[in-house]
Enzyme design. Sequence first.
Site, PDB file in Angstrom:
ATOM      1  N   GLY A 169      58.944  45.897  82.236  1.00  0.00           N
ATOM      2  CA  GLY A 169      58.928  44.660  81.447  1.00  0.00           C
ATOM      3  C   GLY A 169      57.736  43.803  81.780  1.00  0.00           C
ATOM      4  O   GLY A 169      57.843  42.576  81.880  1.00  0.00           O
ATOM      5  N   SER A 189      70.223  37.726  89.043  1.00  0.00           N
ATOM      6  CA  SER A 189      70.327  36.335  88.608  1.00  0.00           C
ATOM      7  C   SER A 189      71.469  35.665  89.358  1.00  0.00           C
ATOM      8  O   SER A 189      72.441  36.326  89.753  1.00  0.00           O
ATOM      9  CB  SER A 189      70.601  36.268  87.097  1.00  0.00           C
ATOM     10  N   TYR A 243      75.591  39.643  80.052  1.00  0.00           N
ATOM     11  CA  TYR A 243      74.452  39.544  80.975  1.00  0.00           C
ATOM     12  C   TYR A 243      74.932  39.285  82.403  1.00  0.00           C
ATOM     13  O   TYR A 243      74.461  39.908  83.358  1.00  0.00           O
ATOM     14  CB  TYR A 243      73.535  38.424  80.503  1.00  0.00           C
ATOM     15  N   ASN A 276      54.907  43.196  80.130  1.00  0.00           N
ATOM     16  CA  ASN A 276      54.040  42.683  79.070  1.00  0.00           C
ATOM     17  C   ASN A 276      54.217  41.185  78.816  1.00  0.00           C
ATOM     18  O   ASN A 276      53.411  40.572  78.119  1.00  0.00           O
ATOM     19  CB  ASN A 276      54.278  43.438  77.760  1.00  0.00           C
ATOM     20  N   THR A 277      55.260  40.594  79.416  1.00  0.00           N
ATOM     21  CA  THR A 277      55.506  39.178  79.157  1.00  0.00           C
ATOM     22  C   THR A 277      56.297  38.555  80.302  1.00  0.00           C
ATOM     23  O   THR A 277      56.842  39.262  81.160  1.00  0.00           O
ATOM     24  CB  THR A 277      56.288  38.993  77.832  1.00  0.00           C
ATOM     25  N   GLY A 278      56.350  37.228  80.317  1.00  0.00           N
ATOM     26  CA  GLY A 278      57.215  36.505  81.246  1.00  0.00           C
ATOM     27  C   GLY A 278      56.954  36.798  82.713  1.00  0.00           C
ATOM     28  O   GLY A 278      55.809  36.966  83.151  1.00  0.00           O
ATOM     29  N   ILE A 279      58.030  36.864  83.467  1.00  0.00           N
ATOM     30  CA  ILE A 279      57.950  37.068  84.905  1.00  0.00           C
ATOM     31  C   ILE A 279      57.229  38.364  85.243  1.00  0.00           C
ATOM     32  O   ILE A 279      56.377  38.414  86.130  1.00  0.00           O
ATOM     33  CB  ILE A 279      59.369  37.078  85.511  1.00  0.00           C
ATOM     34  N   GLY A 280      57.568  39.440  84.538  1.00  0.00           N
ATOM     35  CA  GLY A 280      56.969  40.732  84.828  1.00  0.00           C
ATOM     36  C   GLY A 280      55.461  40.730  84.697  1.00  0.00           C
ATOM     37  O   GLY A 280      54.751  41.374  85.483  1.00  0.00           O
TER      38      GLY A 280
END
Length: 323
Positions: A51, A180, A206, A53-57
């Site tokens: 993951g 989380s 989730y 390509n965006t955000g935290i990753g």
Amino acid sequence: MSWVWTDVFCHPLWALSTVILGFVLRSQRRGPWNPRACSVQLKGKTAIVTGANTGIGKFIALDFARRGARVIMACRSESRGSAALQEIRKLSGNANVHLRMLDTSSLGSVRAFAEGILREEKELHILVNNAGVSGLPREVTSDGIEVSFATNHVGPFLLTKLLLDLLKRSAPARIVNISSMNHWKGKVDFSHYKGDNLSYTMDTVYNHTKLHNVLCTNELGRRLQGTGVTANSVHPGVVMTGVMRHYNFLVRFFFNLVGIFFFKSSEEGSFSPIYCAVAQETEGISGKYFDSDCSLVLPAPLARDAALAVKDFEFCERLTSKL
């Protein structure tokens, strides 16, 4: 039933060791930990970030690239992944960053990705299982697994298992699983994996997947003792990322409005996973849970159930071996 008599004896010791380690790490940090102040270099090391390509990753991959690592960005979207790849190469000055396709909701995709890694890579020192979703409607994948469970837990579980021998041969190595604090609200019901007996109210599904993340990471850490490979789970914080994109407009609007004032940015959310992956203070620590402040803390009581962790881990092994 999640508690057994043996846990009465093992859990106080497990909890005490976590508290002691937490105090030790806090005393060493001298203030909030920031990756930009960490001098650890990763030249000659290989890292995989799912993951990415965006955000935290994306920020985790960027940090590793800046440290000189060979970074493999495991992404589902080739177009978004390619754009992130070029940006990370430019910002880090590191051309040794590469894009590989991976959809953790598909066990076939996971196996194909792992086969490619084992064929192309001689070493693997860091694996960050970051890819995840929230708010998806009910769907069962072609593998017969509820889609959120497949994406957030079963796919990453299988990926880790398939790459484990490579990680062991490359030791010291680290596995970081993004969980989380919502795991506190999760429950364990093995029928959930097939999409049964689930409520799709807000982030309920989730929450369940994040509890399974912590349970199986704890058990993996126990199994990896003496191998030179560590495995820990981490809460990155309440972060302004695209994970809310599957919720309705009003939920997303409220989340983004509140987030402007109270939530972390994606870059700030990457701090605790990076801490677990590279910091000298976390070397050798395994089977533990870190919070968004880069502090070692106790997870939810259910997540500390050693017998349940074994049961969950073995269930996932059986599930993935049949598919």
